[in-house]
Scaffold this active site. Structure first.
Site, mmCIF file in Angstrom:
data_model
loop_
_atom_site.group_PDB
_atom_site.id
_atom_site.type_symbol
_atom_site.label_atom_id
_atom_site.label_comp_id
_atom_site.label_asym_id
_atom_site.label_seq_id
_atom_site.Cartn_x
_atom_site.Cartn_y
_atom_site.Cartn_z
ATOM 1 N N HIS A 173 -34.930 67.075 6.059
ATOM 2 C CA HIS A 173 -33.745 66.889 5.521
ATOM 3 C C HIS A 173 -33.389 65.416 5.899
ATOM 4 C CE1 HIS A 173 -32.197 71.279 5.493
ATOM 5 N NE2 HIS A 173 -32.606 70.985 4.383
ATOM 6 N N CYS A 267 -26.051 69.168 11.524
ATOM 7 C CA CYS A 267 -26.545 70.070 11.023
ATOM 8 C C CYS A 267 -25.398 71.243 11.186
ATOM 9 C CB CYS A 267 -27.790 70.622 11.410
ATOM 10 S SG CYS A 267 -29.250 69.905 11.030
#
Length: 278
Positions: A173, A267
């Site tokens: 990511h 996150c």
């Protein structure tokens, strides 16, 4: 902090977080996940709670979403949506193991009065791959999100979008390889990007702080900045020193248990960017 470092101003933020009530590593969809390695659920909850308390101690507001049984990765709220100017673009996950999270987050936004909530047409994994730098959106792709999501972002938010291809599967990511510190400053791990991506980042930011291997490998870049305070993995000591030397205030947290699923402070933190009045 060096005497000639610029002054960095903090801005109060609003965040959405999800308690890791059902957190476990029961499948592997990124290189960090080891289903055969035990997870301490109590420790994960303590680390998450400490992160929430840290955000609040810095003057930020934290809302929470109720976790759903059977969705162990729902704790990673950054993947739940992208919110800019009070507009919400939902997500569409690459892997079926996380697919049901999309509806849970959309439901939260709709029930909390957000007037513009859009379902995603293309695969995008929220702020995991979409970062905001001033008036520009940075869109990572290559492992999770589709490159076509850039057009959907531009349509939803009316902002310039720059696509960045991720090149190292460990940094699957964008928010594992890049942290926007303020509108003109970021820290990143150069090997996670191709030549075009590195050039694009150099064109967006006046200052780029490079992470060394040892800091990137503990997800030190999966950090949360309010423009002055940078909440990051306590193991990323080199980055902390670099930040302090440039006028930022590093705020170390231990996210080692969440790291077993490939997650860190960012996150677990979705920023709720409301529409600002001129």
């Amino acid at each position: 902090m060096s005497s000639d470092a610029p002054y960095r101003a903090a801005t109060p933020r609003s965040y959405l977080m999800c308690p890791p009530e059902y957190f476990e590593v029961s499948y592997a969809i990124n290189p960090w996940m080891r289903p055969d390695s035990p997870v301490d659920a109590d420790l994960a909850m303590r680390q998450w709670s400490a992160l929430r308390a840290t955000h609040e101690s810095l003057g930020h507001t934290v809302a929470t979403i109720k976790p759903v049984p059977g969705l162990p990765d729902m704790v990673f709220a950054a993947n739940g949506a992208t919110v800019v100017d009070g507009i919400v673009l939902g997500v569409r996950f690459r892997y079926p193991e996380r697919a049901a999270e999309a509806a849970a987050y959309l439901s939260w936004f709709r029930s909390h009065g957000y007037p513009a909530v859009h379902e995603a047409r293309h695969v995008n994994e929220g702020e995991g791959d979409i970062l905001v730098a001033g008036d520009t959106l940075l869109a990572g792709y290559g492992f999770r999100s589709d490159v076509e999501a850039a057009d959907e972002l531009a349509e939803a938010f009316g902002r310039r979008v720059i696509s960045l291809r991720l090149a190292d599967p460990r940094f699957y990511h964008l928010d594992t390889a890049l942290c926007v510190l303020d509108a003109t400053t970021a820290m990143y791990y150069p090997p996670a990007f191709d030549d075009a991506g590195r050039a694009a980042l150099a064109s967006v930011f006046d200052e780029l702080i490079e992470a060394k291997d040892e800091d990137a490998e503990v997800l030190g870049l999966n950090a949360v900045s309010d423009g002055r305070h940078v909440v990051l993995a306590r193991q990323a000591t080199g980055l902390a020193r670099a930040l302090a030397g440039r006028g930022f205030e590093p705020v170390p947290v231990d996210m080692s248990e969440l790291l077993k699923a490939g997650g860190g402070a960012k996150c677990c933190t979705l920023e709720l960017r409301e529409k600002t009045t001129p």
